[in-house]
Design a protein around this motif. Structure first.
Motif, PDB file in Angstrom:
ATOM      1  N   UNK A  44       4.936 -10.118 -10.787  1.00  0.00           N
ATOM      2  CA  UNK A  44       5.040  -9.312  -9.341  1.00  0.00           C
ATOM      3  C   UNK A  44       6.196  -8.833  -9.214  1.00  0.00           C
ATOM      4  N   UNK A  45       5.943  -7.355  -8.795  1.00  0.00           N
ATOM      5  CA  UNK A  45       7.031  -6.498  -8.692  1.00  0.00           C
ATOM      6  C   UNK A  45       6.877  -6.008  -7.196  1.00  0.00           C
ATOM      7  N   UNK A  46       8.189  -6.020  -6.620  1.00  0.00           N
ATOM      8  CA  UNK A  46       8.176  -5.337  -5.127  1.00  0.00           C
ATOM      9  C   UNK A  46       8.586  -3.738  -5.151  1.00  0.00           C
ATOM     10  N   UNK A  47       7.867  -3.212  -4.654  1.00  0.00           N
ATOM     11  CA  UNK A  47       8.132  -1.791  -4.338  1.00  0.00           C
ATOM     12  C   UNK A  47       8.281  -1.286  -2.812  1.00  0.00           C
ATOM     13  N   UNK A  48       8.922  -0.154  -2.347  1.00  0.00           N
ATOM     14  CA  UNK A  48       8.800   0.260  -1.052  1.00  0.00           C
ATOM     15  C   UNK A  48       8.580   1.434  -1.281  1.00  0.00           C
ATOM     16  N   UNK A  49       7.350   1.927  -0.502  1.00  0.00           N
ATOM     17  CA  UNK A  49       6.874   3.371  -0.487  1.00  0.00           C
ATOM     18  C   UNK A  49       7.308   4.360   0.613  1.00  0.00           C
ATOM     19  N   UNK A  50       7.353   5.556   0.580  1.00  0.00           N
ATOM     20  CA  UNK A  50       8.011   6.325   1.481  1.00  0.00           C
ATOM     21  C   UNK A  50       6.873   6.886   2.505  1.00  0.00           C
ATOM     22  N   UNK A  51       5.586   6.559   2.301  1.00  0.00           N
ATOM     23  CA  UNK A  51       4.697   6.805   3.089  1.00  0.00           C
ATOM     24  C   UNK A  51       3.712   5.535   3.171  1.00  0.00           C
ATOM     25  N   UNK A  52       2.771   5.636   4.108  1.00  0.00           N
ATOM     26  CA  UNK A  52       1.810   4.422   4.289  1.00  0.00           C
ATOM     27  C   UNK A  52       0.480   5.174   4.928  1.00  0.00           C
ATOM     28  N   UNK A  53      -0.693   4.733   4.047  1.00  0.00           N
ATOM     29  CA  UNK A  53      -1.887   5.347   4.675  1.00  0.00           C
ATOM     30  C   UNK A  53      -2.820   4.369   4.382  1.00  0.00           C
ATOM     31  N   UNK A  54      -3.413   3.536   5.346  1.00  0.00           N
ATOM     32  CA  UNK A  54      -4.466   2.482   5.133  1.00  0.00           C
ATOM     33  C   UNK A  54      -5.658   3.130   4.288  1.00  0.00           C
ATOM     34  N   UNK A  55      -5.996   4.472   4.486  1.00  0.00           N
ATOM     35  CA  UNK A  55      -7.289   4.812   3.987  1.00  0.00           C
ATOM     36  C   UNK A  55      -6.951   5.377   2.657  1.00  0.00           C
ATOM     37  N   UNK A  56      -5.505   5.342   2.116  1.00  0.00           N
ATOM     38  CA  UNK A  56      -5.563   5.966   0.731  1.00  0.00           C
ATOM     39  C   UNK A  56      -4.417   4.980  -0.002  1.00  0.00           C
ATOM     40  N   UNK A  57      -5.069   4.379  -0.823  1.00  0.00           N
ATOM     41  CA  UNK A  57      -4.298   3.323  -1.661  1.00  0.00           C
ATOM     42  C   UNK A  57      -2.975   3.927  -2.513  1.00  0.00           C
ATOM     43  N   UNK A  58      -3.033   5.296  -2.640  1.00  0.00           N
ATOM     44  CA  UNK A  58      -2.238   6.062  -3.301  1.00  0.00           C
ATOM     45  C   UNK A  58      -0.645   5.965  -2.752  1.00  0.00           C
ATOM     46  N   UNK A  59      -0.699   5.516  -1.747  1.00  0.00           N
ATOM     47  CA  UNK A  59       0.597   5.455  -0.919  1.00  0.00           C
ATOM     48  C   UNK A  59       1.660   4.832  -1.689  1.00  0.00           C
ATOM     49  N   UNK A  60       0.981   3.801  -2.285  1.00  0.00           N
ATOM     50  CA  UNK A  60       2.065   2.655  -3.024  1.00  0.00           C
ATOM     51  C   UNK A  60       2.774   3.714  -4.140  1.00  0.00           C
TER      52      UNK A  60
END
Length: 129
Positions: A44-60
């Motif tokens: 389990x690794x934690x990352x923080x993403x610069x964007x969030x889009x509930x409809x597009x998992x690629x935000x991560x």
């Protein structure tokens, strides 16, 4: 999944606390717990993403922060443990941390917190109102 739940949570919480007590970069929109399936553990690794889009998992994929090598190894008793069970157990750990973890507020300051295998779908565990 082996060991007793309290011990697993204690170790997970301690590692996450070490990562989250540090100053995080500005501009983290959401956090994701990346899961990797190993032979004798789920990593389990934690990352923080610069964007969030509930409809597009690629935000991560838009990482602004990563715990890098600070990874929690969730032990599996045997190779027969399916990925679904690993995901469920890891999600339970994160949910518990969001509920009572020392630095849960840092995670909840983001728009969302999710979990998922790096090559799979994400499950949103928390969305800020």
């Amino acid at each position: 999944i082996s060991m007793d739940g309290q011990e697993i949570y204690g170790e997970f919480s301690a590692l996450l606390g070490e990562v989250l007590k540090e100053e995080l970069p500005q501009g983290i929109a959401a956090f994701n717990f990346n899961l990797y399936e190993g032979e004798d553990a789920f990593d389990i690794q934690l990352i923080g993403a610069s964007r969030f889009d509930e409809a597009d998992d690629d935000w991560a994929c838009d990482e602004a922060f990563s715990s890098e090598e600070d990874v929690y190894y969730l032990p599996r008793e045997s190779e027969d443990i399916e990925w679904q069970e690993g995901l469920s157990c890891a999600a339970d750990l994160v949910d518990l941390y969001l509920d009572q973890g020392q630095y849960a507020g840092k995670l909840k300051a983001a728009q969302a917190v999710a979990i998922g295998f790096v090559d799979g779908d994400l499950t949103i565990l928390y969305t800020r109102e």
